[in-house]
Scaffold this motif. Sequence first.
Motif, PDB file in Angstrom:
ATOM      1  N   GLY A   1      18.114 -15.428   0.264  1.00  0.00           N
ATOM      2  CA  GLY A   1      17.656 -14.552   1.329  1.00  0.00           C
ATOM      3  C   GLY A   1      16.177 -14.696   1.627  1.00  0.00           C
ATOM      4  N   CYS A   2      15.643 -13.745   2.389  1.00  0.00           N
ATOM      5  CA  CYS A   2      14.236 -13.825   2.807  1.00  0.00           C
ATOM      6  C   CYS A   2      13.407 -12.669   2.267  1.00  0.00           C
ATOM      7  CB  CYS A   2      14.144 -13.870   4.330  1.00  0.00           C
ATOM      8  SG  CYS A   2      14.543 -12.311   5.147  1.00  0.00           S
ATOM      9  N   LEU A   3      13.941 -11.920   1.307  1.00  0.00           N
ATOM     10  CA  LEU A   3      13.252 -10.745   0.786  1.00  0.00           C
ATOM     11  C   LEU A   3      12.878 -10.909  -0.680  1.00  0.00           C
ATOM     12  CD1 LEU A   3      15.588  -7.924   2.175  1.00  0.00           C
ATOM     13  CD2 LEU A   3      13.436  -8.709   3.180  1.00  0.00           C
ATOM     14  N   PHE A   4      11.719 -10.385  -1.055  1.00  0.00           N
ATOM     15  CA  PHE A   4      11.418 -10.140  -2.464  1.00  0.00           C
ATOM     16  C   PHE A   4      10.488  -8.942  -2.529  1.00  0.00           C
ATOM     17  CE2 PHE A   4       7.799 -12.870  -1.440  1.00  0.00           C
ATOM     18  CZ  PHE A   4       6.747 -12.299  -2.154  1.00  0.00           C
ATOM     19  N   SER A   5      10.499  -8.252  -3.665  1.00  0.00           N
ATOM     20  CA  SER A   5       9.636  -7.093  -3.862  1.00  0.00           C
ATOM     21  C   SER A   5       8.756  -7.321  -5.075  1.00  0.00           C
ATOM     22  CB  SER A   5      10.461  -5.815  -4.049  1.00  0.00           C
ATOM     23  OG  SER A   5      11.120  -5.470  -2.839  1.00  0.00           O
ATOM     24  N   ALA A   6       7.522  -6.878  -4.973  1.00  0.00           N
ATOM     25  CA  ALA A   6       6.563  -6.988  -6.073  1.00  0.00           C
ATOM     26  C   ALA A   6       6.215  -5.589  -6.561  1.00  0.00           C
ATOM     27  CB  ALA A   6       5.315  -7.725  -5.626  1.00  0.00           C
ATOM     28  N   VAL A   7       6.387  -5.362  -7.857  1.00  0.00           N
ATOM     29  CA  VAL A   7       5.995  -4.103  -8.485  1.00  0.00           C
ATOM     30  C   VAL A   7       4.614  -4.338  -9.094  1.00  0.00           C
ATOM     31  CG1 VAL A   7       6.594  -2.334 -10.160  1.00  0.00           C
ATOM     32  CG2 VAL A   7       8.405  -3.632  -9.014  1.00  0.00           C
ATOM     33  N   PHE A   8       3.621  -3.618  -8.634  1.00  0.00           N
ATOM     34  CA  PHE A   8       2.251  -3.840  -9.074  1.00  0.00           C
ATOM     35  C   PHE A   8       1.969  -3.111 -10.384  1.00  0.00           C
ATOM     36  CE2 PHE A   8       2.169  -5.299  -4.810  1.00  0.00           C
ATOM     37  CZ  PHE A   8       1.105  -6.195  -4.715  1.00  0.00           C
ATOM     38  N   GLN A   9       0.952  -3.566 -11.079  1.00  0.00           N
ATOM     39  CA  GLN A   9       0.556  -2.948 -12.337  1.00  0.00           C
ATOM     40  C   GLN A   9       0.215  -1.472 -12.107  1.00  0.00           C
ATOM     41  OE1 GLN A   9       0.793  -4.224 -15.235  1.00  0.00           O
ATOM     42  NE2 GLN A   9       0.787  -6.459 -14.956  1.00  0.00           N
ATOM     43  N   PRO A  10       0.506  -0.621 -13.094  1.00  0.00           N
ATOM     44  CA  PRO A  10       0.312   0.822 -12.899  1.00  0.00           C
ATOM     45  C   PRO A  10      -1.126   1.221 -12.590  1.00  0.00           C
ATOM     46  CG  PRO A  10       1.657   0.395 -14.836  1.00  0.00           C
ATOM     47  CD  PRO A  10       1.135  -0.931 -14.392  1.00  0.00           C
ATOM     48  N   ARG A  11      -2.098   0.389 -12.955  1.00  0.00           N
ATOM     49  CA  ARG A  11      -3.494   0.774 -12.717  1.00  0.00           C
ATOM     50  C   ARG A  11      -3.858   0.773 -11.227  1.00  0.00           C
ATOM     51  NH1 ARG A  11      -3.910  -4.556 -14.605  1.00  0.00           N
ATOM     52  NH2 ARG A  11      -5.153  -5.992 -13.301  1.00  0.00           N
ATOM     53  N   PHE A  12      -3.001   0.191 -10.397  1.00  0.00           N
ATOM     54  CA  PHE A  12      -3.256   0.175  -8.962  1.00  0.00           C
ATOM     55  C   PHE A  12      -2.472   1.311  -8.306  1.00  0.00           C
ATOM     56  CE2 PHE A  12      -3.489  -4.400 -10.217  1.00  0.00           C
ATOM     57  CZ  PHE A  12      -4.869  -4.534 -10.086  1.00  0.00           C
ATOM     58  N   ASP A  13      -3.203   2.318  -7.852  1.00  0.00           N
ATOM     59  CA  ASP A  13      -2.512   3.452  -7.234  1.00  0.00           C
ATOM     60  C   ASP A  13      -2.086   3.104  -5.809  1.00  0.00           C
ATOM     61  OD1 ASP A  13      -4.830   3.598  -5.705  1.00  0.00           O
ATOM     62  OD2 ASP A  13      -5.615   5.366  -6.738  1.00  0.00           O
ATOM     63  N   ALA A  14      -1.366   4.039  -5.192  1.00  0.00           N
ATOM     64  CA  ALA A  14      -0.803   3.782  -3.861  1.00  0.00           C
ATOM     65  C   ALA A  14      -1.890   3.492  -2.835  1.00  0.00           C
ATOM     66  CB  ALA A  14       0.043   4.976  -3.425  1.00  0.00           C
ATOM     67  N   ARG A  15      -3.049   4.129  -2.961  1.00  0.00           N
ATOM     68  CA  ARG A  15      -4.133   3.897  -2.008  1.00  0.00           C
ATOM     69  C   ARG A  15      -4.601   2.447  -2.060  1.00  0.00           C
ATOM     70  NH1 ARG A  15      -9.307   3.372  -2.653  1.00  0.00           N
ATOM     71  NH2 ARG A  15      -9.136   3.958  -4.856  1.00  0.00           N
ATOM     72  N   ARG A  16      -4.704   1.898  -3.255  1.00  0.00           N
ATOM     73  CA  ARG A  16      -5.179   0.522  -3.381  1.00  0.00           C
ATOM     74  C   ARG A  16      -4.107  -0.477  -2.943  1.00  0.00           C
ATOM     75  NH1 ARG A  16      -8.031  -0.250  -9.067  1.00  0.00           N
ATOM     76  NH2 ARG A  16      -8.866  -2.101  -8.011  1.00  0.00           N
ATOM     77  N   ILE A  17      -2.844  -0.129  -3.157  1.00  0.00           N
ATOM     78  CA  ILE A  17      -1.769  -1.003  -2.670  1.00  0.00           C
ATOM     79  C   ILE A  17      -1.754  -1.005  -1.149  1.00  0.00           C
ATOM     80  CG2 ILE A  17       0.708  -1.427  -2.674  1.00  0.00           C
ATOM     81  CD1 ILE A  17      -0.771  -1.994  -5.333  1.00  0.00           C
ATOM     82  N   ASP A  18      -1.995   0.150  -0.547  1.00  0.00           N
ATOM     83  CA  ASP A  18      -2.095   0.192   0.912  1.00  0.00           C
ATOM     84  C   ASP A  18      -3.232  -0.704   1.400  1.00  0.00           C
ATOM     85  OD1 ASP A  18       0.018   1.929   1.102  1.00  0.00           O
ATOM     86  OD2 ASP A  18      -1.202   3.710   1.484  1.00  0.00           O
ATOM     87  N   ALA A  19      -4.351  -0.710   0.664  1.00  0.00           N
ATOM     88  CA  ALA A  19      -5.476  -1.570   1.041  1.00  0.00           C
ATOM     89  C   ALA A  19      -5.084  -3.043   0.951  1.00  0.00           C
ATOM     90  CB  ALA A  19      -6.673  -1.273   0.148  1.00  0.00           C
TER      91      ALA A  19
END
Length: 403
Positions: free
Chosen positions: A315-333
Amino acid sequence: MSKRGPSTEQIHHPFRAPDGWDAVPVPVAKASTVLFRNTAALHQPRSGDGISYRYGLPGTPTTYTLAARIATLEHAEHCVLTPSGLSAITLTSLAFLKPGDEVLVPDNVYGQNRHITTGLLSRLGITHRFYDPLDVPAFEALLGERTRLVWLEAAGSITLEFPDLVGLLTACRAHGVLTALDNTWGAGLAFNAFEVAPAEAPGLGADISMQALTKFPSGGADVLMGAVCTRDPALHRQLVAMHEFLGHGLGQNDVEAVLRGLPTIALRFRAQDAATRELAQWMAGRPEVARVLHPALPGSPGHAHWRRVSPQAGGCLFSAVFQPRFDARRIDAFVDALQLFGIGYSWAGPMSLAVPYDLTRSRSLGLPWTKEEGGTLVRFAIGLEEVEDLHADLARAFEALRD
């Protein structure tokens, strides 16, 4: 005959194009009113297979051509088209469930199917339970006398767990329970929904396969459409009847767009699959990422089940789970820093997309990882850009996560 006025002449013009025309594109037939040859044809009942020219809502020659081609893509005998993937899900559930029945739904189901199940179906007196698609014994224990329909999804929405289709379908067949597979991810190309593992379990498959033609069959990110396919004429008649009750109709220009996309679907699927695997493997090596979810990666949930059913397609999808030290605000950035990835829902179009998700409110049985393993998730949908350009764009965006 006396001369008629210009409006009458235009409406009743006698010219008809002569036979013998043929071309690569399918002609687009638009109509609300359909003309009958005579009153005998008017009084003739609608065909049980749903193919009849009585009114524009059930379909035109253009509609039925697309339905036939989607049935072939899905390895099915019959197909009903709907205005969206969501309407295809609703059509399926309403066609086979009634008050007092129970439906079982995978916990990683497409979010709108969850909303239909907990909202509309519950209001109609149809109960539901969610199940872990990787735990067949626990699933089989849920099957009861009132269970009439089981939804399957391969791979699961957002977190992309690949279910034990062989085990789940075997259990459903043993209990005589109808099965409907959301086959949007595989698009009829990754595996045969009606014969999921022919070498291992001949004849084992879903009773119904639906997909959002919005995705791979269209390929242009410009059409909403769905399809419900089956090999069983009796099931098809039930679908046709509910289709008529709901009044589902399609714009013929949308049908034309999907017909135009179908000849390239296999090429696009393979190209996006290859790029997705390459980027998923690269992301799995990034120190900022705790886990990458993609059925072809050995550490992804359900990888062994994927190998049994669909080892050549990812398929054309994959998901990345980021390290816990990165909060949602930084993932949005991080997502905002991407230049080639649009921020938007859907997938399988020409442009790559990235969307951050908070799944804590959309799972009943917990997440496929623990809080210690990872935090915020971003789902990537890989388009048709050059993979080297996407790689460079992702690498630049990681600068936004620097401590």
